[in-house]
Design an enzyme around this catalytic site. Structure first.
Site, PDB file in Angstrom:
ATOM      1  N   GLY A 304       0.799  -1.219   0.000  1.00 43.95           N
ATOM      2  CA  GLY A 304       0.000   0.000   0.000  1.00 43.95           C
ATOM      3  C   GLY A 304       0.830   1.267   0.000  1.00 43.95           C
ATOM      4  CB  SER A 305      -0.037   4.651   1.200  1.00 39.64           C
ATOM      5  OG  SER A 305      -1.205   4.752   0.406  1.00 39.64           O
ATOM      6  CB  THR A 306       4.495   1.550   3.290  1.00 35.38           C
ATOM      7  OG1 THR A 306       4.289   0.365   2.510  1.00 35.38           O
ATOM      8  CG2 THR A 306       3.643   1.476   4.550  1.00 35.38           C
TER       9      THR A 306
END
Length: 581
Positions: A304-306
């Site tokens: 995801g957004s990591t």
């Protein structure tokens, strides 16, 4: 007188003539010399025969030994040589010397079937002590043609004494060693476990065997003498805290799984790593398949957004994007039949820090587009996110990526969809973003900074690392990382909420949440990553990473920072002092 003298002269001549011709005296001497020669010849013949016999005898023995030495081993029973059964494994210790795994002495029950008179009677007696034995299986062993059969491995002293009291002929006990893990499941996936024969099956136990112990055992060169302990990099105190946070979070959020790691950003040492559900290495079978999976290193997920952390680092490091640049995030991106939009869109131009703060998919995708597809793929490869991670732990999965990178792939990968990697290597790559730009392979063995420096690879510029630390801190204070803040310890990081694939399609109601953090962010010493798989709220709705994974990081840091030797600081540049008690 003259007559007598003449007679004497004639006798003397006659005697001299007889002796010179060897008529009588020569006959006796010949007989003596012949007898002596025959005896000498006979002696030499006998000695020769004896020598030939000895050579033949020992030649046969040598030939048989050579034959037995070269032939294939024949398995006549399941027993192993005593020296192998009693061979020691080294103790496994944490970085402070706490025992994580050790050998204890035990005994195992065996039978000699050729000495068993009544198999049914033996089974009946054994059941009084071992009620759970498989009667059919034991009966087959007792009636077999072999001379040895194991009946039960690793008995307790009480069981041994009770069986001895039964006085059953044809059964006995064999001394063995059993592996014992004092911490139980605390560090299960790191330490691993052994099989019934004390051979490493998983984790660092398997790694120890791969370093030569298994080979020595195979040729019978191990011994019962204690071996030099193997010290790991983990701190069992921090490990216990991490696992406690994960297990309580699974219960709280009714999640399918969770994991976390505490990593030294400058040495690559793993201080703690856990994946739950897990198992007790003292009884691995009780954990089941769900517990055996080490999700941190042997499970791959879309993070995801990591991943936006890596996309921004790539854009800044390329020199094509500056911290002062802005990107148009007013309109969704339509590409390949898909529409890319922001979860909490601002409908305006966003600066680089704002793209990170508001976790803008549109802004991140446009940064990736500036670098290009080939540059994007090369950068993630350089960070080790697309290749199999190298470390001592045997259970390491290979990340997955598209066979062919197209623009749509680069766009989705920029915000964490389309590439699956392990959480551990995500944390390792995250450490490179904040430690000055050096990628250091993770290790479960002690390593100092000098050793790490020789193995490090510079993957981004130090100035890029400085910018990423600032962005992590900015997001921690102003963005999605607020719930991870711990007073005095300056935590910075990035959340990641990835939609899970259900029946081949992304489902917004099922998430894989992660939080990548570092502290103290002004000079990061440790990287902490947590994830939680499919967390649910009290209303059974999906929970975002900021409300699940981030609070997990907060609790881990608040409970372990002092143990790790990190001092809190308060006020501007740590100028404030605690004066009230």
């Amino acid at each position: 007188m003259a007559f007598l003298s003449r007679i004497m002269v004639l006798k003397s001549r006659a005697h001299f003539s007889a002796g010179a011709n060897g008529i009588r005296a020569g006959s006796a001497g010949a007989k003596f010399e012949g007898s002596r020669k025959r005896k000498a010849t006979q002696a030499r013949t006998r000695i020769g025969l004896i020598m030939v016999a000895f050579v033949a005898f020992y030649g046969v023995i040598g030939a048989r030994l050579t034959y037995y030495g070269l032939r294939e081993p024949e398995t006549t029973s399941s027993i192993m040589p005593a020296d192998r059964l009693m061979a020691s494994r080294p103790d496994i210790l944490d970085r402070n010397g706490e025992v994580l795994a050790t050998d204890i002495r035990t005994v195992s029950l065996f039978a000699e079937p050729h000495k068993i008179v009544d198999a049914d009677e033996v089974i009946e007696k054994l059941r009084t002590v071992l009620p759970d034995i498989d009667a059919k299986q034991i009966y087959g062993k007792l009636r077999s043609n072999s001379r040895f059969q194991w009946l039960r491995r690793q008995l307790t002293p009480k069981q041994q004494s009770e069986i001895l009291a039964l006085g059953i002929p044809g059964i006995g006990f064999r001394p063995e060693k059993r592996r014992f893990y004092p911490g139980g499941a605390t560090a299960a996936h790191i330490v691993g476990y052994v099989n019934i024969d004390n051979r490493g099956v998983a984790g660092m136990e398997r790694y120890i065997d791969s370093q030569g112990l298994a080979d020595l055992a195979a040729v019978g060169m191990t011994s019962s003498q204690p071996l030099e302990p193997v010290k790991l990099s983990i701190d069992v105190r921090v490990q216990a805290i991490l696992r406690d946070v994960l297990t309580s979070s699974i219960t709280k959020f009714k999640a399918k799984g969770a994991g976390g790691v505490v990593l030294d950003a400058h040495t690559g040492e793993i201080l703690a790593m856990s994946s739950v559900p897990d198992f007790d290495p003292n009884d691995p079978a009780a954990g089941g398949e769900e517990g055996w999976l080490n999700r941190m290193s042997n499970g791959t997920f879309e993070m995801g957004s990591t991943f936006k952390s890596f996309t921004l680092a790539m854009a800044l490091d390329s020199g094509k994007v500056k911290m002062t640049d802005s990107f148009d995030a007013r309109y969704p991106i339509k590409i390949g039949g898909f529409t890319i939009k922001d979860f909490h869109g601002k409908g305006r131009f966003l600066t680089v820090p704002e793209v990170f703060q508001y976790s803008s998919n549109i802004g991140t995708a446009k940064m990736a587009d500036v670098v290009g597809i080939d540059g994007h793929k090369a950068f993630l490869t350089k960070l080790g996110l697309l290749t199999r991670m190298q470390t001592e732990l045997p259970e390491v999965a290979m990340p997955s990526q598209p066979r062919e990178w197209k623009k749509i792939n680069s766009v989705t990968i920029s915000f964490g969809h389309g590439v699956s990697t392990t959480p551990l290597q995500t944390a390792v790559a995250g450490a490179a973003l904040v430690n000055g730009g050096k990628l250091i392979e993770p290790t479960f063995l002690p390593r100092n900074e000098v050793q790490a420096e020789s193995a490090a690879t510079q993957v981004i510029k130090p100035t890029t690392s400085d910018n990423m630390r600032w962005l992590f801190e900015w997001n921690g204070v102003n963005g999605s990382g607020k719930n991870a803040l711990v007073p005095g310890f300056d935590v910075g990081g990035k959340t990641g909420t990835a939609d899970k694939v259900i029946n081949g399609r992304y489902n917004h109601d099922h998430n894989f949440n992660a939080f990548l953090a570092a502290f103290p962010i002004y000079h990061p010493k440790y990287v902490v990553l947590t994830f939680i798989d499919d967390p649910r709220s009290e209303t059974d709705r999906a929970v975002l990473a900021g409300n699940s994974a981030a609070p997990m990081v907060k609790e881990i840091i608040s409970r372990s920072a002092a143990i790790l030797g990190v001092k809190p600081r308060f006020g501007e540049n740590g100028s404030a002092m605690l004066v009230s008690y």
